[in-house]
Enzyme design. Structure first.
Site, PDB file in Angstrom:
ATOM      1  N   ARG A 122       0.902  -1.070  -0.060  1.00  0.00           N
ATOM      2  CA  ARG A 122      -0.009   0.022   0.184  1.00  0.00           C
ATOM      3  C   ARG A 122       1.031   1.252   0.088  1.00  0.00           C
ATOM      4  O   ARG A 122       1.645   1.375   1.083  1.00  0.00           O
ATOM      5  CB  ARG A 122      -1.062  -0.172   1.308  1.00  0.00           C
ATOM      6  CG  ARG A 122      -1.675   1.241   1.225  1.00  0.00           C
ATOM      7  CD  ARG A 122      -2.913   1.214   2.400  1.00  0.00           C
ATOM      8  NE  ARG A 122      -3.884   0.407   1.574  1.00  0.00           N
ATOM      9  CZ  ARG A 122      -5.322   0.755   2.173  1.00  0.00           C
ATOM     10  NH1 ARG A 122      -5.534   1.463   3.429  1.00  0.00           N
ATOM     11  NH2 ARG A 122      -6.207   0.333   1.595  1.00  0.00           N
ATOM     12  N   HIS A 149      -6.994   0.874  -6.739  1.00  0.00           N
ATOM     13  CA  HIS A 149      -7.145   0.118  -5.834  1.00  0.00           C
ATOM     14  C   HIS A 149      -7.740  -1.131  -6.251  1.00  0.00           C
ATOM     15  O   HIS A 149      -9.077  -1.403  -6.111  1.00  0.00           O
ATOM     16  CB  HIS A 149      -8.270   0.948  -4.606  1.00  0.00           C
ATOM     17  CG  HIS A 149      -8.093   0.224  -3.284  1.00  0.00           C
ATOM     18  ND1 HIS A 149      -7.457  -0.836  -3.035  1.00  0.00           N
ATOM     19  CD2 HIS A 149      -8.895   0.724  -2.296  1.00  0.00           C
ATOM     20  CE1 HIS A 149      -7.695  -1.322  -1.654  1.00  0.00           C
ATOM     21  NE2 HIS A 149      -8.639  -0.345  -1.059  1.00  0.00           N
ATOM     22  N   GLN A 152     -10.090  -3.520  -4.028  1.00  0.00           N
ATOM     23  CA  GLN A 152     -11.333  -3.203  -3.640  1.00  0.00           C
ATOM     24  C   GLN A 152     -12.382  -3.222  -4.857  1.00  0.00           C
ATOM     25  O   GLN A 152     -13.447  -3.716  -4.368  1.00  0.00           O
ATOM     26  CB  GLN A 152     -11.369  -1.765  -3.251  1.00  0.00           C
ATOM     27  CG  GLN A 152     -12.415  -1.003  -2.652  1.00  0.00           C
ATOM     28  CD  GLN A 152     -13.152  -1.652  -1.546  1.00  0.00           C
ATOM     29  OE1 GLN A 152     -12.436  -1.682  -0.420  1.00  0.00           O
ATOM     30  NE2 GLN A 152     -14.319  -1.974  -1.321  1.00  0.00           N
ATOM     31  N   ASP A 244     -16.957   7.794  -2.809  1.00  0.00           N
ATOM     32  CA  ASP A 244     -15.665   7.665  -1.939  1.00  0.00           C
ATOM     33  C   ASP A 244     -15.361   8.811  -1.265  1.00  0.00           C
ATOM     34  O   ASP A 244     -15.946   9.940  -1.682  1.00  0.00           O
ATOM     35  CB  ASP A 244     -14.453   7.030  -2.720  1.00  0.00           C
ATOM     36  CG  ASP A 244     -13.052   6.772  -2.029  1.00  0.00           C
ATOM     37  OD1 ASP A 244     -13.285   6.481  -0.851  1.00  0.00           O
ATOM     38  OD2 ASP A 244     -12.144   6.752  -2.591  1.00  0.00           O
ATOM     39  N   CYS A 284     -16.496   2.182  -0.404  1.00  0.00           N
ATOM     40  CA  CYS A 284     -15.343   1.292  -0.058  1.00  0.00           C
ATOM     41  C   CYS A 284     -14.889   1.280   1.304  1.00  0.00           C
ATOM     42  O   CYS A 284     -14.519   0.420   1.929  1.00  0.00           O
ATOM     43  CB  CYS A 284     -14.002   1.604  -0.802  1.00  0.00           C
ATOM     44  SG  CYS A 284     -13.775   3.305  -0.792  1.00  0.00           S
ATOM     45  N   ARG A 312     -13.818  -8.267   0.555  1.00  0.00           N
ATOM     46  CA  ARG A 312     -12.544  -8.102   0.390  1.00  0.00           C
ATOM     47  C   ARG A 312     -11.660  -9.396   0.680  1.00  0.00           C
ATOM     48  O   ARG A 312     -10.636  -9.587   0.114  1.00  0.00           O
ATOM     49  CB  ARG A 312     -11.783  -7.020   1.330  1.00  0.00           C
ATOM     50  CG  ARG A 312     -12.555  -5.665   1.050  1.00  0.00           C
ATOM     51  CD  ARG A 312     -11.778  -5.195  -0.173  1.00  0.00           C
ATOM     52  NE  ARG A 312     -10.628  -5.130  -0.368  1.00  0.00           N
ATOM     53  CZ  ARG A 312      -9.730  -4.165   0.300  1.00  0.00           C
ATOM     54  NH1 ARG A 312     -10.440  -3.012   0.852  1.00  0.00           N
ATOM     55  NH2 ARG A 312      -8.679  -4.066  -0.157  1.00  0.00           N
TER      56      ARG A 312
END
Ligand code: CP
Ligand code: NVA
Length: 337
Positions: A122, A149, A152, A244, A284, A312
């Site tokens: 990440r 991402h 996700q 988001d 998310c 996930r």
């Protein structure tokens, strides 16, 4: 709930079904072909329905996680997922200094490949993930960068398939910042022949290169992507509405300015009224109630945010198994290693 095409496809697979993608890593959604993304969804459905079949699938394998940014869901689902596959994971808190600051990224890569079987990153810079993938002979998985991402978005489309069935008939509206989430969602949508509209303020649209890439994929799969600057237009007729945060990790200094710019894009009951009847709400997480989404929407029965969070775990188990399990083709990099 009726059986979805994805569940049917998963049930008809043989015991211990898996697949090996052509790519060595999952840095971007573009690393997997549309067909491989379909296979990944089927594998995920199979693994979710029959976890016991896979409880030793990665026995003896180890992954290391380096995170330059905070995480709840991603860290825990990778760690729990690896344990559920019989493997082990190690977490490195990289929030104090960026990867590659202490020694060259290529040296880090050549150390890790001698010890473990996979790397989960990440990062701020997307180039840190691509750089690690270029140098390491073991698979690298993008657990969020400033550009994408992918884990996700794949979990989100798996969630959509569970709730809505055939993704080719689904229209998702993503409303908000043209950020990492918008990029991975649009690439996943078109790969699966699905339809996505992105509603962003002027100047905050998706990266033009990734948009062009999504349009090129759409032309081969029958999917579509469109960008609009009127939130009600973007949401019109959508089967699900996604948002988001307005300021992503690393953009905290812009948060105040962005609040004013993005307010017309808040997902509230009025905006949801432009979507198709019964439209789902997606996020998310982490979410900011009163900013990008009203509490009355995210906490309503239309919200599937915790299904997304659960998935996930399942999709990352499928990603790790596809990249780290089974016999891989000899790649140029591993051949030279
Ligand atoms: N959605 C997501 O990636 O959550 P975390 O930042 O908590 O990992
Ligand atoms: N766009 C958000 C996603 C968090 C999961 C961020 O990058 O902070």
């Amino acid at each position: 709930m009726a059986t979805t095409p994805m569940e049917e496809s998963a049930v008809s697979r043989p015991l211990n079904f898996t697949f090996v993608p052509q790519a060595h890593d999952l840095v971007s959604i573009c690393d997997f072909s549309p067909h491989e993304i379909e296979l990944l969804m089927a594998l995920c459905a199979r693994m979710k329905a029959h976890p016991g079949e896979y409880s030793s699938a990665l026995k003896g394998k180890q992954v290391v996680l380096f995170f330059e940014k905070p995480s709840l869901r991603t860290r825990l689902t990778f760690e729990a997922g690896m344990g559920q596959l019989g493997g082990a994971s190690f977490f490195f808190d990289q929030t104090a200094s960026r990867l590659g600051a202490r020694e060259p990224l290529s040296d880090v890569a050549h150390n890790l490949e001698r010890w473990v079987n996979g790397i989960v990153l990440r990062t701020f810079e997307h180039s840190t993930v691509t750089g690690m993938a270029e140098n390491a002979s073991i698979p690298v998985i993008n657990a969020l960068s400033d550009l994408e991402h992918p884990c996700q978005a794949l979990a989100d489309y798996f969630t959509l398939s569970e709730h809505l069935g055939d993704l080719r008939k689904v229209r998702l509206a993503y409303v908000g910042d043209g950020n990492n989430m918008a990029h991975s969602l649009m690439l996943t949508a078109v790969s699966l022949g699905s339809h996505i509209s992105i509603g962003t303020p002027n100047g905050y649209g998706p990266n033009p290169l990734l948009l062009a890439r999504a349009q090129a994929i759409a032309s081969t799969t029958g999917g579509s992507v469109e960008v609009k600057h009127d939130p009600a237009e973007a949401v019109r007729g959508a089967n699900a509405v996604y948002t988001d945060v307005w300021a992503s990790m690393g953009q905290e200094d812009e948060a105040e300015e962005r609040r004013g710019i993005f307010l017309p894009f808040q997902v509230n009951q009025e905006l949801m009224s432009h979507a198709a009847p019964g439209a789902l709400f997606m996020h998310c997480l982490p979410a900011h109630r009163g900013e990008e989404v009203e509490a009355t929407v995210i906490d309503s029965p239309a919200s599937v945010v915790f299904d997304q969070a659960e998935n996930r775990l399942h999709i990352q188990k499928a990603i790790m198994l596809s990249l780290m399990g089974g016999k891989r083709r000899q790649t140029q990099r591993s051949a030279n290693a």
